[in-house]
Design an enzyme around this catalytic site. Structure first.
Site, short mmCIF file in Angstrom:
data_model
loop_
_atom_site.label_atom_id
_atom_site.label_comp_id
_atom_site.label_asym_id
_atom_site.label_seq_id
_atom_site.Cartn_x
_atom_site.Cartn_y
_atom_site.Cartn_z
N ALA A 124 0.67 -0.75 -0.12
CA ALA A 124 -0.14 -0.29 0.37
C ALA A 124 1.37 1.49 -0.32
CB ALA A 124 -0.99 -0.29 1.41
N SER A 125 2.23 1.13 0.09
CA SER A 125 2.83 1.58 0.42
C SER A 125 3.82 2.86 -0.61
CB SER A 125 4.43 1.98 1.07
OG SER A 125 5.16 2.91 1.31
N THR A 126 3.36 3.81 -1.60
CA THR A 126 3.48 5.17 -2.19
C THR A 126 5.03 5.04 -2.63
OG1 THR A 126 3.50 7.68 -0.90
CG2 THR A 126 1.54 6.15 -2.33
#
Lengths: 210, 210
Positions: free
Chosen positions: B14-16
């Protein structure tokens, strides 16, 4: 001759990564042919607006521990001195007001570097008037006169207005670099990107392209 | 021949900024002669422990707006596709469990890049089992078998233990790089520093020295 592009450098004297940027921005900007607008401001009201009453590095201890180690490494890499200031964050109000006075008279950059160096290099408390006075005297200035102007109502109001401007423009941390076309870059790690943007060199590739 | 140093690459789907690192870390590590340990994990419990129930980029909107713009710029610089995923953050649980299965069998790096590309490059929702199944099939794997192993109790427990390990070792965000001597580097901007550290090239200077 074409006019030099200008980049705004927003900083708070209490901000750790602002120290790194302040110590290297002038040479980097000169090399890139870019002029600087030094914009001292206070992060406190911006943090307070999102419910923080101290530095996020104090509120979130894991991130704080990491930041101090990272700062130590980055300072070594830049060959600038580093010691962890106590207390942290320091009260940056007087420094900001004095820097504002200096920004009208050409000595804000030199003053700014000296304040950051006292704080993060020599461990002195920049919240103390005597420390700021020493720095001003070291610059050959009339410390008493400058300090009196710094705490005058017009300077106080001016700093408040600058804080409102920061908030209105979406500044949420420091250092923040803003180019003339309004592009915002946050953090010491984005200094080169901001300068590239300002000189329209937007095509520079990463060291390790995909 | 000396053994290659190893760097752990901790990431959450989920981490950009994990996306940026995932897409370039293998080539960068190969060039530096460094081996990688791919460590998928979940940030959710770590954020929850400091009172956050969603991404800090959602909790602090000013920082979030900036992050999306910065990510767009950085992706362009790395010449990788970018579109803003909806919803954000995406549910990264299934992806992490599948990546764990893949880490025993050598396909975790390829799977990881494909998941990130679907999410941040093609705008597909990686929280959907069908999207993960498509990726597995595309890798020539038996999607049903892998998915069944991914949601088995041993894999679930393993991912929980990894989350506890992350917390115990002070991981507070992603991507995080950890060298064999325990030095921690946070963020895509620290990839090169971590690799330098691992190869003991600690003397590399900044582009703009003081």
């Amino acid at each position: 001759m074409a006019q030099r592009p200008i980049v705004e450098f927003w900083y708070d004297f209490a901000s750790t990564y602002s120290y790194l940027t302040a110590m290297r921005i002038e040479r980097a900007a000169d090399t890139a042919g870019i002029g600087l607008l030094w914009r001292p401001f206070l992060l406190g009201p911006i943090f307070a607006a999102q419910g923080w009453t101290t530095s996020p590095f104090n509120i979130f201890p894991g991130k704080g521990r990491y930041m101090w180690r990272d700062l130590e490494r980055e300072a070594a890499r830049l060959r600038i001195p580093f010691c962890r200031p106590k207390p942290f964050p320091q009260n940056s109000l007087l420094g900001a007001r004095v820097a504002l006075v200096g920004s009208d008279r050409g000595w804000a950059p030199r003053f700014t570097r000296l304040v950051f160096t006292e704080e993060f290099g020599n461990g002195r408390d920049i919240g103390e008037t005597a420390v700021i006075a020493d720095i001003l005297s070291g610059l050959g200035l009339d410390a008493a006169a400058v300090l009196s102007e710094a705490v005058s109502d017009p300077t106080k109001l001016r700093l408040r207005r600058i804080g409102e401007e920061a908030q209105a423009r979406g500044v949420f941390g420091a250092p923040t670099l803003i180019t003339e076309d309004g592009e915002m870059f946050w953090g010491n790690d984005r200094l080169e990107r901001a300068l590239d943007w300002a000189t329209d060199d937007r095509t520079r590739r990463a060291d390790v392209p995909v």
